[in-house]
Design an enzyme around this catalytic site. Structure first.
Site, PDB file in Angstrom:
ATOM      1  N   TYR A 161       0.815  -1.210   0.000  1.00  0.00           N
ATOM      2  CA  TYR A 161       0.000   0.000   0.000  1.00  0.00           C
ATOM      3  C   TYR A 161       0.855   1.269   0.000  1.00  0.00           C
ATOM      4  O   TYR A 161       0.395   2.331  -0.389  1.00  0.00           O
ATOM      5  CB  TYR A 161      -0.945   0.028   1.217  1.00  0.00           C
ATOM      6  CG  TYR A 161      -2.012  -1.063   1.193  1.00  0.00           C
ATOM      7  CD1 TYR A 161      -2.051  -2.015   0.193  1.00  0.00           C
ATOM      8  CD2 TYR A 161      -2.976  -1.126   2.183  1.00  0.00           C
ATOM      9  CE1 TYR A 161      -3.008  -3.010   0.181  1.00  0.00           C
ATOM     10  CE2 TYR A 161      -3.949  -2.115   2.174  1.00  0.00           C
ATOM     11  CZ  TYR A 161      -3.956  -3.062   1.173  1.00  0.00           C
ATOM     12  OH  TYR A 161      -4.906  -4.046   1.157  1.00  0.00           O
ATOM     13  N   LYS A 211       3.602 -15.573   3.371  1.00  0.00           N
ATOM     14  CA  LYS A 211       3.423 -16.234   2.061  1.00  0.00           C
ATOM     15  C   LYS A 211       4.833 -16.487   1.512  1.00  0.00           C
ATOM     16  O   LYS A 211       5.206 -15.991   0.446  1.00  0.00           O
ATOM     17  CB  LYS A 211       2.605 -15.295   1.146  1.00  0.00           C
ATOM     18  CG  LYS A 211       2.193 -15.889  -0.185  1.00  0.00           C
ATOM     19  CD  LYS A 211       1.098 -16.909  -0.096  1.00  0.00           C
ATOM     20  CE  LYS A 211       0.780 -17.496  -1.460  1.00  0.00           C
ATOM     21  NZ  LYS A 211      -0.055 -18.695  -1.398  1.00  0.00           N
ATOM     22  N   ASP A 243      -3.065 -18.057   2.902  1.00  0.00           N
ATOM     23  CA  ASP A 243      -4.231 -18.720   2.305  1.00  0.00           C
ATOM     24  C   ASP A 243      -4.762 -19.816   3.225  1.00  0.00           C
ATOM     25  O   ASP A 243      -5.979 -19.971   3.399  1.00  0.00           O
ATOM     26  CB  ASP A 243      -3.919 -19.259   0.895  1.00  0.00           C
ATOM     27  CG  ASP A 243      -2.505 -19.799   0.747  1.00  0.00           C
ATOM     28  OD1 ASP A 243      -1.686 -19.625   1.667  1.00  0.00           O
ATOM     29  OD2 ASP A 243      -2.199 -20.411  -0.293  1.00  0.00           O
ATOM     30  N   ASP A 267      -5.377  -6.478   6.025  1.00  0.00           N
ATOM     31  CA  ASP A 267      -6.564  -5.796   5.527  1.00  0.00           C
ATOM     32  C   ASP A 267      -7.627  -6.839   5.158  1.00  0.00           C
ATOM     33  O   ASP A 267      -8.802  -6.760   5.564  1.00  0.00           O
ATOM     34  CB  ASP A 267      -6.162  -4.966   4.290  1.00  0.00           C
ATOM     35  CG  ASP A 267      -7.248  -4.029   3.829  1.00  0.00           C
ATOM     36  OD1 ASP A 267      -8.273  -3.915   4.526  1.00  0.00           O
ATOM     37  OD2 ASP A 267      -7.091  -3.400   2.760  1.00  0.00           O
ATOM     38  N   ASP A 271     -11.090  -8.464   7.575  1.00  0.00           N
ATOM     39  CA  ASP A 271     -12.483  -8.397   7.098  1.00  0.00           C
ATOM     40  C   ASP A 271     -13.120  -9.781   7.185  1.00  0.00           C
ATOM     41  O   ASP A 271     -14.312  -9.914   7.480  1.00  0.00           O
ATOM     42  CB  ASP A 271     -12.549  -7.895   5.645  1.00  0.00           C
ATOM     43  CG  ASP A 271     -12.958  -6.428   5.568  1.00  0.00           C
ATOM     44  OD1 ASP A 271     -12.585  -5.673   6.489  1.00  0.00           O
ATOM     45  OD2 ASP A 271     -13.643  -6.032   4.602  1.00  0.00           O
TER      46      ASP A 271
END
Ligand code: NAD
Length: 382
Positions: A161, A211, A243, A267, A271
């Site tokens: 970001y 990851k 994942d 992020d 959620d």
């Protein structure tokens, strides 16, 4: 809830009784839920000798439409000057966003610059569902068990970001976009230390989400995690691919206690955290730097329900509780807010986002939920 990272000196409560708070109400449902949060904050003022001096400021799309800047200079100065910042969600629907030039759109022009300015690198996102509220989760009751109590710690000012962004046409005339995911050792170390410290104060269990099978940034992240773990021999570290973590959150959330991850993973996965609770409306958060912090719901401005007095203000009022505890050291006042909110649900009331059976009398509007929290605070005191 046990959140013990504080940026307030332990004795601040004794030194200070007056706190200056910048209120950035935001866009969409922001003003509705911020209004209830400020009412709750002020109701605590009446019960105690504290003074919460609140200053309302423009920030986000509302600021852009008022004066052409989504993070105006007045707001910057007031944030610098405040003891803490309480921020509502910002942003517009996809269609409305098109009316604002790219550089002034709420995330790019206001949110990321706020995070960078305050150096709020540690984002605490509690995913909390007490046993009495487990029926709100879409997961089977045998999966939710005794409830959910996870702290996700998201790195907030690095990674994709904040990396270099580029757009153009390549030599074949084909449009391309490029952005970089970069972390240095110090950025990784500072967030991991926060996570290890938090794990020490809870179950001494830390899930490090990464990851490393495709991202070299995760390889470095994990190396540093292993180095730091030498200083925390009591903490059990579980390395888990992001994942896989997404699946495990649905299949067995109680295996997690403290989770730490880079910016974008946090992020998205947080959620999902809101999803397993039953609503994003149950997701407050704290964004901490070394000496400044701001508090905001994890969710967005929910344009689909804005202006209808049906948004769940729990996330925003919960953010007030986090502020009281983490910035001001007002632990019992924070607890009073959590207890008040949870007991409203225990009494059988629901908010619109959590209502299933459409028993209208039990569904509370945004302002009615605020009223009930204040009533409860009056009864128990703080
Ligand atoms: P959203 O989080 O606003 O909404 C997703 C869904 O959750 C919607 O159905 C919404 O009604 C519901 N919801 C969210 N909060 C709720 C609450 N308190 N009570 C009841 N229901 C709630 O996500 P979106 O629609 O994808 O994004 C809307 C805008 O918010 C976009 O402009 C986005 O960029 C912005 N955004 C801002 C922040 C922030 O300010 N930190 C974070 C995320 C998204």
């Amino acid at each position: 809830m046990q959140i013990t990272m504080q940026i307030a000196p332990p004795n601040w409560k004794k030194i200070m009784s007056s706190f200056k708070i910048a209120i950035l109400s935001g866009d969409g449902i922001g003003p509705e839920i911020s209004k209830q949060a400020v009412r709750v904050l002020k109701s605590l003022e009446k019960k105690n000798s504290h003074v919460f001096e609140c200053q309302e400021l423009e920030f986000g799309a509302n600021a852009y439409f008022a004066n052409g800047k989504s993070f105006p200079n007045d707001t910057k100065r007031a944030c610098d000057d405040a003891d803490a910042i309480l921020k509502g969600p910002i942003g517009l629907s996809h269609y409305e966003s098109e009316k604002i030039p790219l550089e002034e759109r709420p995330e790019r022009g206001a949110l990321l610059p706020l995070r960078r300015r305050l150096n709020t690198y540690a984002n605490f996102r509690p995913i909390l569902l007490p046993k009495s509220m487990t029926h709100f989760s879409p997961l089977k009751s045998k999966v939710v068990g005794e409830g959910i109590d996870i702290i996700m710690i998201r790195e907030l000012i690095g990674g994709l970001y904040f990396g270099v962004k580029e757009r153009g046409k390549n030599i074949n005339g084909v449009r391309y976009a490029k952005e970089t995911l970069e972390y240095d050792e110090q950025q990784i170390r500072q967030i991991l230390i926060v996570a290890f410290e938090q794990a020490m104060k809870r179950k001494k269990l830390l899930h490090n989400i990464h990851k490393n099978n495709v991202l070299v940034s995760s390889v470095l992240w994990n190396e540093i995690c292993d180095e730091i773990s030498q200083d925390y021999p009591a903490v059990t570290v579980v390395h888990m691919l992001v994942d896989a973590a997404a699946t495990h959150l649905c299949l067995n959330p109680s295996q997690f206690d403290v989770m730490v991850m880079e910016n974008m993973f946090g992020d998205i996965l947080s959620d999902q955290g809101g999803g397993i609770l039953g609503s994003l409306g149950l997701m407050p958060s704290a964004c901490l730097g070394h000496d400044k912090a701001y508090y905001e719901p994890s969710h967005g401005s929910a344009p689909d329900i804005a202006g209808q007095n049906i948004a769940n203000p729990y996330s925003m009022i919960g953010s007030v509780a986090l502020m009281l505890e983490m910035s001001f050291g007002l632990i019992s006042e924070a607890k009073t807010i959590w207890n008040a909110m949870h007991s409203i649900f225990d009494d059988g009331f629901v908010t619109h986002d959590l209502a299933e059976d459409n028993i209208d009398s039990a569904i509370l509007s945004t302002s009615q939920f605020g009223d009930k929290v204040i009533e409860k605070i009056k009864i128990v005191g703080a």
